[in-house]
Design an enzyme around this catalytic site. Structure first.
Site, short mmCIF file in Angstrom:
data_model
loop_
_atom_site.label_atom_id
_atom_site.label_comp_id
_atom_site.label_asym_id
_atom_site.label_seq_id
_atom_site.Cartn_x
_atom_site.Cartn_y
_atom_site.Cartn_z
N HIS A 1 -29.45 39.24 -0.99
CA HIS A 1 -30.74 39.36 -1.70
C HIS A 1 -31.60 40.46 -1.11
CE1 HIS A 1 -34.43 38.37 -3.70
NE2 HIS A 1 -34.99 37.77 -2.67
N HIS B 1 -35.07 27.45 -5.22
CA HIS B 1 -33.93 28.37 -5.28
C HIS B 1 -33.46 28.75 -3.89
CE1 HIS B 1 -37.35 31.27 -5.07
NE2 HIS B 1 -36.48 32.00 -4.35
N TRP C 1 -27.12 21.06 -26.46
CA TRP C 1 -27.07 21.96 -25.31
C TRP C 1 -27.95 23.17 -25.57
CZ3 TRP C 1 -21.39 24.25 -24.96
CH2 TRP C 1 -20.95 24.62 -26.22
N HIS D 1 -33.91 33.72 -8.76
CA HIS D 1 -34.86 33.21 -7.78
C HIS D 1 -36.05 32.57 -8.49
CE1 HIS D 1 -32.67 35.28 -4.48
NE2 HIS D 1 -32.31 36.05 -5.51
#
Length: 258
Positions: free
Chosen positions: A79, A73, A61, A69
Site C-alpha cells: 500500500h 480495512h 445479490w 481501503h
C-alpha cells in the site's frame, strides 16, 4: 482434550467470547479525502443484480463498487511506497498465519478526549509496558481512542480550515513498534493509521512509511476496543485474497476471556 477442542468448548459455554471489531459497511461509511491533485477513493455503492425478480427469480445479490481501503480495512505493505518492493507484500501473498496474533490494547481514550491531535510516543508505550509487560513480538497493537463512538462522518473526519484532526503515532513510536517490538501491525479506530495532520509531518504519514517499509500491517476503522482487555485477547484480521491487492475491507474478530 486437544487445544482446539478446548477452544470449541470454551466458545460454546461462553468462557471465551467473540468480539466484533468491525464497523458496518454501507454507502454512508466515511472514507479518507485527499487533496484534489490526487486520485480519490470512492465510498461504497451497491447496485442490485437481481432480487427475486425477472433478473433472478429465486436469488438476491449485488454489485459492489468501493476502494480497497474503505470502512474497516487492512493495509498491506505494498500500500505504501516504502513497502512496494518487499516480498509477500500483497493481500494474496502474505502468509495466512500472520493475520492472527495476540492483542495489546493501548487505552489512550483520556488523552484523545483532551487532545484530538494526540500522538502516541515511546514514553507512553513504555509506561504501558511497565504495567502490562513488554509488547510481544508478532502481536497486534490496537490504539483505543474511542474515536469510533463519534457520531457521524463529520465528527469522525473532524476537518476544519487547517485540515483533519485525529490521533495517531509519532514517528519514533512507529519505529519502536515496528523495529524494536516486531509487531504484526497496528490497529486504530480512525479512518487511517496516521494522525489527521500527518501529511505535514517529517516524514509525511510516518506510520505508513515505517510500518509498511518494515513489512507490517495496518487495521483502520475498528470499534469495540473498549470491550477488550489490555492483554489476553487474540485478534483474527484476514483480508480478502485479492491478487495484487494493497488491502481490503475485512471482518476483524477478537477472542477474549469472558
Amino acid at each position: 482434550m486437544s487445544v482446539l477442542s478446548q477452544l470449541v468448548e470454551a466458545l460454546r459455554d461462553g468462557s471465551i467470547r467473540v468480539v466484533d471489531l468491525t464497523q458496518p459497511l454501507g454507502p454512508d461509511t466515511p472514507v479518507i479525502g485527499l487533496p484534489d491533485i490526487f486520485g480519490q477513493s470512492p465510498g461504497l455503492t451497491m447496485d442490485v443484480i437481481s432480487r427475486y425478480d425477472d433478473a433472478g427469480p429465486a436469488w438476491y445479490w449485488n454489485t459492489l463498487n468501493l476502494g480497497e481501503h474503505t470502512g474497516t480495512h487492512f493495509d498491506a505493505p505494498v500500500h505504501w511506497v516504502t513497502g512496494k518492493d518487499l516480498p509477500n507484500n500483497t493481500t494474496e501473498t502474505i502468509p495466512a498465519h500472520q493475520y492472527v496474533g495476540p492483542a495489546c490494547v493501548l487505552d489512550c481514550s483520556a488523552d484523545t478526549a483532551a487532545d484530538p491531535d494526540f500522538l502516541l510516543t515511546p514514553a507512553w508505550i513504555e509506561r504501558w509496558e511497565s504495567e502490562h509487560g513488554r509488547i510481544p513480538a508478532q502481536s497486534w497493537v490496537l490504539l483505543r481512542t474511542d474515536w469510533s463512538k463519534r457520531d457521524g462522518a463529520e465528527a469522525i473526519l473532524n476537518v476544519d480550515e487547517s485540515g483533519p484532526h485525529s490521533p495517531g503515532f509519532r514517528a519514533d513510536a512507529s519505529e519502536l513498534l515496528a523495529n524494536d517490538r516486531d509487531v504484526l501491525g497496528v490497529g486504530v479506530e480512525t479512518i487511517g493509521t496516521d494522525a489527521g495532520q500527518a501529511g505535514g509531518f517529517d516524514p509525511p504519514f510516518p506510520n505508513h512509511t515505517t510500518m509498511h517499509g518494515a513489512g507490517k500491517f495496518g487495521l483502520a476503522s475498528l470499534c469495540n476496543l473498549d470491550l477488550l482487555p489490555a492483554t489476553g485477547a487474540i485478534v483474527i484480521a484476514a483480508p480478502l485474497k485479492i491478487v495484487g491487492g494493497s488491502g481490503s475491507p475485512l471482518r476483524v474478530l477478537a477472542l477474549t476471556p469472558a
